[in-house]
Every structure is written in structure tokens, then in C-alpha cells.
Design an enzyme around this catalytic site. Structure first.
Site: not given
Ligand code: MRU
Length: 352
Positions: A57-58, A99, A203, A244, A254-255
Site C-alpha cells: 500500500g503506497a 518497489r 488484498q 499508488d 492503482n492495483k
């Protein structure tokens, strides 16, 4: 592994824990079945924990990186005294590369490095720790503010869909998308949360469901492919997600799966809200095409919960984020306010 003696059972707000001058990370790979911590004694341990998704998670990655700088400086001071700035460079580089997509990582490191540049003589740890704690506290505070702002956009009681985990686990505490959801629940505007399971890391099923069940907020899981059918069935006014990295033109990383969700939401007249602190906005990144997208090991996709499920010999394409173009986003909500129908001009005004 050194486990901390906690006063209470760990909760989502303990995802990043600084206790007795040590860093502990709630191991998100083990949730919801086991609540255990990974102890990070050095910056390099924290970098590995970020890469391995112990913490994810950012904003949570950013907070972890800030505390990791304290650990790196501690080791460098012990080893090299006056030469500590040079001695910690290797760990800083490792952290920066842990990351690639979550911009909060680089943002937190830049903020710590700015402080480092101004430090001169003496042990740097106390001032660096103060700054890391400040970054952590500001993130929690921002989430409460943006959570209430996002909830104010919900006009009538409704159910919502969320994707991945943008909760307390993914931040310093309270959450971004789940911050909005918590605030909406507290003000009686929320019927139910539909949470995409979010393959391949799950998640949604493992983390978002864990957080919402603990809070007593009704949650139903959706197979990722079920979101379109759920939207078609009605009763959903908003899709609410985190991010993110948000580019200067309002494109949102995002994801993986967020882009598809935004497309089907638009097709069904359902609005998309992106909830994120301003530390997630990257004004140095002109558009979504400039955002580095992390690709992870295909093995994550070829198996499920650590067990192989795919036919032997099959390969996998496993980018773990996608980019939703700004025109599919109805609102970006930060601690500074609400940006409706985001574009480059509005983002620039917001960040000025
Ligand atoms: O790969 P992850 O689990 O780190 O991805 C996390 C997300 O995509 C979240 O939605 C995003 O970081 C926002 S968290 C407030």
C-alpha cells in the site's frame, strides 16, 4: 523472529509499528489467518519487507521507508560516526528501488534526505526519528480529513465497490478509500461494501474484508470478474479506490483491475472516486504513460495462496498496477480538498 510485547491485539492501525526504538511490520502476507510481526533491525530489512509485500500500500510503504532511514542512519552513525551520510547511501539506494510504482516511497525518502542535507554534527537519529513520526502522524491525519471529504460526496445511502486494500493496513492508519468508507458508515450513508477479491494477491479477500469485519461494516466479496454484473444489478452509486501514483494530468495508477472497473462503472453511470493524500500526487510525472508499472513474478498468478493452480507449462503476464485515464475519474479526494473531473489545470491549482 523478535515479536513485540503489545499492550493489545494488533489491529490494522499497527501495520507499521515503531516501538522501543525498533521497527515492526505486521506481516500482511499472513493475514487474516495469523497476526505476526516482522522485526526490521536495519534499513536493508525494511527494503526487503517492502519488496516482499510484508508491508504494502503506497502510503504505508512511504511511512516504512521513513522509519527505515532512521535505522540506516543509526547503523551508519555506529559504524562511521562523522562519515554517516556516506555510510548510509547504499541502504538509501536499496530502499528507493524496493518497489517502483508507489510514489509515496520516493516522496518520503526525499523528505528524509532534505532533513539529512541540513544536519551537521552529532547523532542524527533523534531528529530523523522525529521526522519519520511526523510523516506517520500526518498520513493518519490526512486520511481522516480526506475520508470525511470523500464521504460528503455521497448523497444518498448506497452500497459501494472497492478494489484491492486501501485501508489502515495500506497507510499510516484509517485508510484512504476505506477512510471514505469508514466516514460514510459513521454518517449513516453506507449500506454495504462490495470488495473485489483482487487477484493475485487477494488484498480484497484477505485484507479489506479483515478490516471491515473488525469494524462491523457489512462486506461482500466479489470475484474480480463479477464487478460488472454487480454494477448492472444496481444499488451502487460509487466505486471508491486508492492510488499508488496520480500523474499531473489526473491519470491514476492503482492495483491491476482498477482500469477495467472504472470502464464498467462509466458504462453503468456509476461514479469513480479516487481517495489519496497529496503525497501520492506526482507533479513530476506528466501523464499515466510516464508512471513506472511494476511487473511481478508470474508465479504469483500461476498459483493461489502459495499453491500452484495453473496448467504446467502455462506462462503469465503479471503487471500489478494499471492506469485509469483521468476522464474516467469523477473525483480525486485529498486532504486538501475535492477535484471533480480532474485534469492538468485542476491538479496544478490543487498542488500550488
Ligand atoms: O501491491 P499493493 O498491495 O501494494 O497495491 C496497493 C494498492 O494498489 C492500493 O490501492 C494503493 O496503494 C492505495 S493504498 C492507500
Amino acid at each position: 523472529m523478535k515479536q513485540p510485547l503489545l499492550q493489545r491485539k494488533p489491529g490494522p492501525d499497527d501495520a507499521v509499528l515503531w516501538q522501543d526504538d525498533e521497527l515492526y511490520l505486521l506481516d500482511q502476507r499472513a493475514l487474516p489467518h495469523e497476526e505476526r510481526f516482522v522485526h526490521c533491525a536495519h534499513g536493508v530489512d525494511a527494503a526487503k519487507a517492502i519488496t516482499d509485500m510484508v508491508v504494502r500500500g503506497a502510503p504505508a510503504i512511504g511511512v516504512t521507508a521513513a522509519y527505515a532511514v532512521v535505522l540506516a542512519a543509526r547503523s551508519a552513525w555506529r559504524q562511521a560516526q562523522g562519515n554517516w551520510k556516506t555510510a548510509m547511501q547504499g541502504e538509501l539506494e536499496l530502499l528507493a528501488g524496493a518497489r517502483p510504482t508507489a510514489v509515496n516511497l520516493g516522496w518520503a525518502l526525499a523528505r528524509m534526505q532534505k532533513l539529512i542535507a541540513g544536519l551537521d554534527q552529532g547523532n542524527p537519529e533523534p531528529l530523523l526519528l522525529q521526522e519519520a513520526k511526523q510523516i506517520h502522524a500526518e498520513d493518519v491525519q490526512a486520511n481522516h480529513v480526506l475520508g470525511d471529504l470523500g464521504a460528503s460526496l455521497i448523497e444518498t445511502k448506497t452500497s459501494v465497490i472497492t478494489h484491492c486494500n486501501a485501508g489502515a493496513l495500506a497507510t499510516g492508519g484509517y485508510g484512504t478509500a476505506l477512510g471514505v468508507i469508514r466516514s460514510a458508515w459513521n454518517s449513516g450513508k453506507l449500506e454495504r461494501v462490495y470488495a473485489d477479491e483482487t487477484r493475485p494477491w487477494l488484498q480484497g479477500s484477505r485484507l479489506t474484508a479483515w478490516e471491515l469485519v473488525r469494524d462491523g461494516i457489512p462486506v461482500s466479496l466479489l470475484a474480480d470478474g463479477a464487478a460488472a454484473a454487480r454494477l448492472a444489478a444496481g444499488g451502487i452509486d460509487w466505486v471508491i479506490v486508492g492510488s499508488d501514483r496520480i500523474a499531473a494530468n489526473g491519470d491514476v495508477a492503482n492495483k491491476i483491475g482498477t482500469y477495467g472497473l472504472a470502464l464498467v462503472a462509466r458504462a453503468h453511470g456509476v461514479k469513480v472516486m479516487v481517495a489519496a493524500p497529496t503525497s501520492t500526487i506526482d507533479m513530476g510525472c506528466p501523464s499515466g504513460t510516464d508512471i513506472p508499472i511494476e511487473t511481478r513474478d508470474g508465479a504469483e498468478l500461476l498459483g493461489c495462496a502459495g499453491r500452484p493452480v495453473a496448467a504446467a507449462g502455462a506462462e503469465a503476464w503479471n503487471p500489478v498496477f494499471d492506469v485509469t485515464p483521468a476522464h474516467l475519474v469523477d473525483a480525486i479526494v485529498t486532504e486538501k480538498g475535492i477535484i471533480l473531473s480532474p485534469d492538468a489545470k485542476k491538479l496544478a491549482q490543487h498542488m500550488a
